[in-house]
Design a protein around this motif. Structure first.
Motif, PDB file in Angstrom:
ATOM      1  N   PRO A 346     -27.476  87.546  76.541  1.00  0.00           N
ATOM      2  CA  PRO A 346     -26.857  86.506  77.448  1.00  0.00           C
ATOM      3  C   PRO A 346     -25.452  86.544  76.893  1.00  0.00           C
ATOM      4  CG  PRO A 346     -28.050  85.920  75.348  1.00  0.00           C
ATOM      5  CD  PRO A 346     -28.368  87.404  75.420  1.00  0.00           C
ATOM      6  N   LEU A 347     -24.655  85.637  77.790  1.00  0.00           N
ATOM      7  CA  LEU A 347     -23.252  85.485  77.460  1.00  0.00           C
ATOM      8  C   LEU A 347     -23.219  85.127  76.179  1.00  0.00           C
ATOM      9  CD1 LEU A 347     -20.502  85.732  78.749  1.00  0.00           C
ATOM     10  CD2 LEU A 347     -20.711  83.360  79.417  1.00  0.00           C
ATOM     11  N   ILE A 348     -23.696  84.212  75.604  1.00  0.00           N
ATOM     12  CA  ILE A 348     -23.384  83.896  74.164  1.00  0.00           C
ATOM     13  C   ILE A 348     -23.575  85.089  73.027  1.00  0.00           C
ATOM     14  CG2 ILE A 348     -25.611  83.283  73.535  1.00  0.00           C
ATOM     15  CD1 ILE A 348     -22.597  81.252  72.677  1.00  0.00           C
ATOM     16  N   GLY A 349     -24.347  85.890  73.529  1.00  0.00           N
ATOM     17  CA  GLY A 349     -24.700  87.098  72.619  1.00  0.00           C
ATOM     18  C   GLY A 349     -23.775  88.203  72.946  1.00  0.00           C
ATOM     19  N   ALA A 350     -22.716  88.048  73.761  1.00  0.00           N
ATOM     20  CA  ALA A 350     -21.775  89.363  74.077  1.00  0.00           C
ATOM     21  C   ALA A 350     -21.226  89.758  73.108  1.00  0.00           C
ATOM     22  CB  ALA A 350     -20.850  88.937  75.401  1.00  0.00           C
ATOM     23  N   PRO A 351     -20.505  89.200  72.267  1.00  0.00           N
ATOM     24  CA  PRO A 351     -19.723  89.553  70.865  1.00  0.00           C
ATOM     25  C   PRO A 351     -20.514  90.658  70.127  1.00  0.00           C
ATOM     26  CG  PRO A 351     -19.253  87.280  71.139  1.00  0.00           C
ATOM     27  CD  PRO A 351     -20.285  87.356  72.023  1.00  0.00           C
ATOM     28  N   LYS A 352     -22.053  90.363  70.080  1.00  0.00           N
ATOM     29  CA  LYS A 352     -22.977  91.501  69.395  1.00  0.00           C
ATOM     30  C   LYS A 352     -23.036  92.587  70.067  1.00  0.00           C
ATOM     31  CE  LYS A 352     -25.898  87.490  67.784  1.00  0.00           C
ATOM     32  NZ  LYS A 352     -27.197  86.851  67.795  1.00  0.00           N
ATOM     33  N   ALA A 353     -22.913  92.774  71.450  1.00  0.00           N
ATOM     34  CA  ALA A 353     -23.150  93.989  72.204  1.00  0.00           C
ATOM     35  C   ALA A 353     -21.667  94.909  71.761  1.00  0.00           C
ATOM     36  CB  ALA A 353     -22.963  93.490  73.769  1.00  0.00           C
ATOM     37  N   TYR A 354     -20.749  94.016  71.725  1.00  0.00           N
ATOM     38  CA  TYR A 354     -19.446  94.989  71.443  1.00  0.00           C
ATOM     39  C   TYR A 354     -19.363  95.537  70.110  1.00  0.00           C
ATOM     40  CZ  TYR A 354     -17.267  93.436  75.744  1.00  0.00           C
ATOM     41  OH  TYR A 354     -17.041  93.029  76.968  1.00  0.00           O
ATOM     42  N   ASN A 355     -19.842  94.615  69.209  1.00  0.00           N
ATOM     43  CA  ASN A 355     -20.177  95.072  67.703  1.00  0.00           C
ATOM     44  C   ASN A 355     -20.899  96.162  67.558  1.00  0.00           C
ATOM     45  OD1 ASN A 355     -18.490  93.165  66.600  1.00  0.00           O
ATOM     46  ND2 ASN A 355     -20.203  91.708  66.377  1.00  0.00           N
ATOM     47  N   MET A 356     -22.161  96.274  68.351  1.00  0.00           N
ATOM     48  CA  MET A 356     -22.918  97.365  68.563  1.00  0.00           C
ATOM     49  C   MET A 356     -22.483  98.648  69.055  1.00  0.00           C
ATOM     50  SD  MET A 356     -26.349  97.826  71.062  1.00  0.00           S
ATOM     51  CE  MET A 356     -25.288  98.074  72.389  1.00  0.00           C
ATOM     52  N   ILE A 357     -21.303  98.184  70.177  1.00  0.00           N
ATOM     53  CA  ILE A 357     -20.775  99.645  70.443  1.00  0.00           C
ATOM     54  C   ILE A 357     -19.798 100.385  69.645  1.00  0.00           C
ATOM     55  CG2 ILE A 357     -18.822 100.234  72.183  1.00  0.00           C
ATOM     56  CD1 ILE A 357     -20.292  98.291  74.175  1.00  0.00           C
ATOM     57  N   LEU A 358     -18.879  99.280  68.980  1.00  0.00           N
ATOM     58  CA  LEU A 358     -18.076  99.892  67.967  1.00  0.00           C
ATOM     59  C   LEU A 358     -18.769 100.425  66.770  1.00  0.00           C
ATOM     60  CD1 LEU A 358     -15.384  97.143  68.001  1.00  0.00           C
ATOM     61  CD2 LEU A 358     -15.555  98.995  69.586  1.00  0.00           C
ATOM     62  N   LYS A 359     -19.617  99.997  66.475  1.00  0.00           N
ATOM     63  CA  LYS A 359     -20.299 100.504  65.084  1.00  0.00           C
ATOM     64  C   LYS A 359     -21.360 101.526  65.341  1.00  0.00           C
ATOM     65  CE  LYS A 359     -19.913  96.055  62.577  1.00  0.00           C
ATOM     66  NZ  LYS A 359     -20.836  94.803  61.917  1.00  0.00           N
ATOM     67  N   LYS A 360     -21.880 101.579  66.674  1.00  0.00           N
ATOM     68  CA  LYS A 360     -22.765 102.703  67.043  1.00  0.00           C
ATOM     69  C   LYS A 360     -24.020 102.726  66.456  1.00  0.00           C
ATOM     70  CE  LYS A 360     -19.408 105.866  68.869  1.00  0.00           C
ATOM     71  NZ  LYS A 360     -18.665 107.248  68.686  1.00  0.00           N
ATOM     72  N   SER A 361     -24.475 101.159  66.160  1.00  0.00           N
ATOM     73  CA  SER A 361     -25.645 100.868  65.315  1.00  0.00           C
ATOM     74  C   SER A 361     -26.964 101.126  65.763  1.00  0.00           C
ATOM     75  CB  SER A 361     -25.513  99.316  64.927  1.00  0.00           C
ATOM     76  OG  SER A 361     -25.487  98.360  66.184  1.00  0.00           O
ATOM     77  N   GLU A 362     -26.729 101.275  67.284  1.00  0.00           N
ATOM     78  CA  GLU A 362     -28.224 101.809  67.970  1.00  0.00           C
ATOM     79  C   GLU A 362     -27.841 102.460  69.155  1.00  0.00           C
ATOM     80  OE1 GLU A 362     -30.318  98.140  69.751  1.00  0.00           O
ATOM     81  OE2 GLU A 362     -29.371  97.395  68.121  1.00  0.00           O
ATOM     82  N   PRO A 363     -28.587 103.465  69.747  1.00  0.00           N
ATOM     83  CA  PRO A 363     -28.198 104.253  70.846  1.00  0.00           C
ATOM     84  C   PRO A 363     -28.357 103.072  71.921  1.00  0.00           C
ATOM     85  CG  PRO A 363     -30.136 105.092  69.973  1.00  0.00           C
ATOM     86  CD  PRO A 363     -29.715 103.727  69.110  1.00  0.00           C
ATOM     87  N   PHE A 364     -27.124 103.536  73.015  1.00  0.00           N
ATOM     88  CA  PHE A 364     -26.902 102.341  74.097  1.00  0.00           C
ATOM     89  C   PHE A 364     -26.647 103.531  75.537  1.00  0.00           C
ATOM     90  CE2 PHE A 364     -23.295 102.521  71.606  1.00  0.00           C
ATOM     91  CZ  PHE A 364     -22.130 102.684  72.466  1.00  0.00           C
ATOM     92  N   THR A 365     -26.589 102.896  76.514  1.00  0.00           N
ATOM     93  CA  THR A 365     -25.985 103.376  77.844  1.00  0.00           C
ATOM     94  C   THR A 365     -25.525 102.237  78.460  1.00  0.00           C
ATOM     95  OG1 THR A 365     -27.590 105.467  77.583  1.00  0.00           O
ATOM     96  CG2 THR A 365     -26.333 105.126  79.567  1.00  0.00           C
ATOM     97  N   GLY A 366     -26.503 101.802  79.353  1.00  0.00           N
ATOM     98  CA  GLY A 366     -26.025 100.520  80.251  1.00  0.00           C
ATOM     99  C   GLY A 366     -26.056  99.337  79.622  1.00  0.00           C
ATOM    100  N   ILE A 367     -24.974  98.351  79.489  1.00  0.00           N
ATOM    101  CA  ILE A 367     -25.183  97.165  78.838  1.00  0.00           C
ATOM    102  C   ILE A 367     -24.846  96.183  79.745  1.00  0.00           C
ATOM    103  CG2 ILE A 367     -24.450  96.001  76.913  1.00  0.00           C
ATOM    104  CD1 ILE A 367     -23.582  98.515  75.604  1.00  0.00           C
ATOM    105  N   LEU A 368     -25.956  95.204  80.096  1.00  0.00           N
ATOM    106  CA  LEU A 368     -25.709  94.063  80.795  1.00  0.00           C
ATOM    107  C   LEU A 368     -25.423  92.740  80.054  1.00  0.00           C
ATOM    108  CD1 LEU A 368     -28.370  94.711  83.403  1.00  0.00           C
ATOM    109  CD2 LEU A 368     -26.108  94.625  83.904  1.00  0.00           C
ATOM    110  N   ILE A 369     -24.739  91.792  80.883  1.00  0.00           N
ATOM    111  CA  ILE A 369     -24.643  90.573  80.314  1.00  0.00           C
ATOM    112  C   ILE A 369     -25.540  89.700  81.468  1.00  0.00           C
ATOM    113  CG2 ILE A 369     -23.407  88.400  79.960  1.00  0.00           C
ATOM    114  CD1 ILE A 369     -21.007  90.392  78.882  1.00  0.00           C
ATOM    115  N   LYS A 370     -26.341  88.943  80.994  1.00  0.00           N
ATOM    116  CA  LYS A 370     -27.193  87.963  81.769  1.00  0.00           C
ATOM    117  C   LYS A 370     -26.562  86.665  81.975  1.00  0.00           C
ATOM    118  CE  LYS A 370     -31.774  86.669  83.406  1.00  0.00           C
ATOM    119  NZ  LYS A 370     -33.056  86.815  83.069  1.00  0.00           N
TER     120      LYS A 370
END
Length: 628
Positions: A346-370
């Motif tokens: 969700p939009l409110i959780g978007a900062p968590k998505a960027y933290n995940m990207i920078l820390k590479k804490s888990e595998p990711f490819t396509g990341i959506l904000i709903k």
């Protein structure tokens, strides 16, 4: 409404309540359903923002050079303030989204309220509502999933890389870099009948590519890689290599040279260095090409901002038509996007998505904000409920760009009550409103003009809007400060003159009739005041002004005749006013000589003025002068 923003100074992210963006001519107002986080482009932006000042400077060398140039012209103190203002302001993120049209601006055809659309460009930010130029927006049929449509801009980057490779049915292509754009590139190549092979340095990405159906996916370090590629290309080598990797290494370009057949093509989509060994590129006569973002039209203000399309007979695939071709592939079921979507926030959780990207804490490819499309969203933001006496200076601002933030607003502190603010972009509006304690911020300039609590309006928009807002504000009985120029055309000037004097007649019984002031600030310089004291107004004076203005790009908005009016109307007016002020008399004759130059910008010239008290002035405005 809510928008994801990032402070450039320390990288702090925040979901801000901001007013709607302004719906301009040729634009479409869209309520976002989904937006896509670009882990590459946006990830770098966020990484740079979280660095210290020295690390920021190393990664942003172009910006550092610009700051050094500013110091030479503006001085250290003023430049420092400008840079800090820029770093403190909340910056938007995002450039690919999908949603529903909620309003259509002037000069827009082919779209209506209720249409489902995919959007791209710097306006397609992570926010509840966005305002997008029509050439960066395409319709989405009802049978296409809006989640998938949200990737349209990112996929267009992949499509443009493929178009640059100019491959034919049955040819081969190697894609180096199996991130999101790389995997999309391989899928589209396969859908077009091109035999493709994906390469990445990560086993994880290689395995992920295989899971979504990319059959031939190889690790860069696999032994005998070149031989495997030759076997798959009938021993000729590949017809083209598309580099979608992001790397500081020369290896992708060097590898591409090894894998290509004679007369093959290498297309660079990702951010990689282009220094390479000569041998392969020379012996095979390889063609090295760059792919520019989403396609033709990108970075062209005539195309993107003004909506002027390139004729299809001359430019078959523009960035808009690339976006449409992706939507067409979706409708025909040619692509597997679901398997590329690994996360949804969700939009409110978007900062968590960027933290995940920078820390590479888990595998990711396509990341959506709903986005929550059921919630009620407000067009304006009320920060404080305060009332003031009509006898006080109660201020409204229309426009709050760098001049307002760096020059005017800091000097207005304590001189009046800040009531309302209207600016183009919601994140800037909220930042300025917070910093200078405005009661509210809005996307509607007419709301500022119609506010009965406001008696003084500052107009700091681009030049083409000055006359319109001055006229409205005068008719509403407001005091008006407008940045130069007052108008772009003689007709606008005549209308303002007529309305001003009409209001003056009807208000002449009042103790304080409306005032109109243009921001000709040179006459308030302490040096000019001293010069003024040395002479009487009836004394003829001979004046010489030399302005080393320095060149600005041809596509800068001030050079657009419809928006900025050019530098004579937009800037030289300062010095014409100054000459008249020092002379203490009206101008009676004007003669100008223009230097011919390739861009025909009319910004290197001499102007000779004569005043009715005998004063003369020469103004030498040189865009070819050194502004240091």
């Amino acid at each position: 409404m809510e928008q994801l923003t990032q402070e450039l100074k320390k990288g702090r992210m925040e979901i801000l309540e901001v007013p709607f963006p302004v719906l301009g001519k040729g634009e479409i107002l869209v309520r976002n359903y989904y937006s896509v986080i670009s882990s590459g482009t946006e990830g770098k932006t966020v990484t740079d923002a979280r660095k210290g000042y020295i690390a920021k400077a190393r990664s942003r060398q172009k910006e550092v050079k610009q700051v050094l140039e500013l110091i030479k012209t503006n001085g250290l103190r003023d430049t420092y303030k400008m840079v800090m203002n820029k770093l403190d302001a909340p910056s938007p993120l995002g450039y690919s989204s999908s949603g529903k049209v909620i309003a259509v601006g002037q000069n827009v055809t082919g779209f209506k309220v209720g249409d489902l659309v995919a959007c791209g460009g710097s306006s397609a930010v992570h926010a509840d509502v966005i305002s997008v130029p029509k050439n960066l927006c395409v319709k989405v049929p009802g049978d296409v999933n809006l989640k998938h449509a949200a990737f349209s801009t990112i996929v267009s980057i992949a499509i443009q890389g493929i178009r640059q490779a100019d491959l034919k049915f049955g040819e081969n292509c190697v894609v180096i870099g199996l991130g999101l754009i790389g995997m999309l590139t391989v899928q589209i190549l396969e859908a077009a009948g091109i035999n493709s092979i994906g390469i990445d340095i990560s086993d994880e990405q290689v395995n992920k590519a295989k899971k979504i159906g990319i059959g031939i996916s190889l690790n860069r370090n696999k032994e005998g890689l070149e031989k495997i590629i030759k076997n798959h290309t009938n021993s000729f080598g590949t017809d083209a290599v598309i580099i979608t990797a992001g790397s500081s290494s020369n290896d992708p370009v060097e590898l591409a040279g090894e894998l290509c057949r004679k007369k093959g093509k290498v297309v660079i989509v990702g951010a990689v260095p282009t220094g390479f060994s000569r041998a392969n590129y020379y012996k095979k006569e390889l063609e090295l090409k760059m792919s520019s973002s989403y396609g033709p039209g990108r970075y062209d203000p005539q195309y993107e901002d003004k909506g002027i399309d390139y004729p299809i007979g001359y430019v078959r695939w523009t960035e808009n038509r690339n976006m449409l071709s992706y939507i067409d592939l979706l409708q025909k079921g040619k692509l597997n996007i679901d398997k590329l979507i690994t996360h949804e926030f969700p939009l409110i959780g978007a900062p968590k998505a960027y933290n995940m990207i920078l820390k590479k804490s888990e595998p990711f490819t396509g990341i959506l904000i709903k986005y929550d499309i059921e919630k009620k969203i407000e067009k304006r933001i009320v920060l404080k409920e305060r009332t003031y006496q009509p006898s006080e200076v109660n201020i409204g601002f229309i426009g709050a760009g760098s001049f307002a933030r760096n020059i005017l607003l800091p000097r207005l502190k304590g001189l009046g009550n800040m009531i309302g603010l209207a600016t183009l972009k919601g994140n800037n509006s909220r930042y300025v409103a917070n910093k200078y304690r405005f009661n509210y911020c809005t996307n509607n300039a007419d709301e500022i003009i119609d506010d009965k609590n406001i008696n003084t309006i500052f107009i700091l928009t681009r030049h083409n809007l000055h006359a319109e807002y001055v006229l409205k504000a005068l008719k509403a009985g407001k005091n008006v400060f407008v940045e130069k120029p007052l108008a772009l055309t003689e007709k606008e000037l005549e209308n303002i003159n007529k309305v001003y004097h009409l209001k003056l007649k009807t208000q002449n019984l009042k103790p304080n009739p409306s005032r109109l002031m243009v921001g000709f600030n040179r006459r308030f310089s302490l040096h000019i005041k001293k010069v003024k004291e040395l002479f009487s107004d009836d004394q003829p004076k001979a004046m010489n002004f030399r302005i080393n203005a320095g060149a600005i790009p041809k596509d800068h908005w001030i050079n657009d005749p419809d928006i900025g009016g050019g530098r004579i109307i937009g800037e030289v007016c300062h010095f014409i006013d100054l000459a008249m002020y020092i002379a203490g008399a009206k101008i009676t004759s004007v003669y100008a000589s223009l230097m011919n130059e390739p861009n025909h910008l009319s910004d290197t010239l001499n102007i000779n003025l004569t005043c009715d008290n005998g004063s003369i002035a020469n103004i030498s405005y040189f865009s070819n002068g050194n502004k240091e």
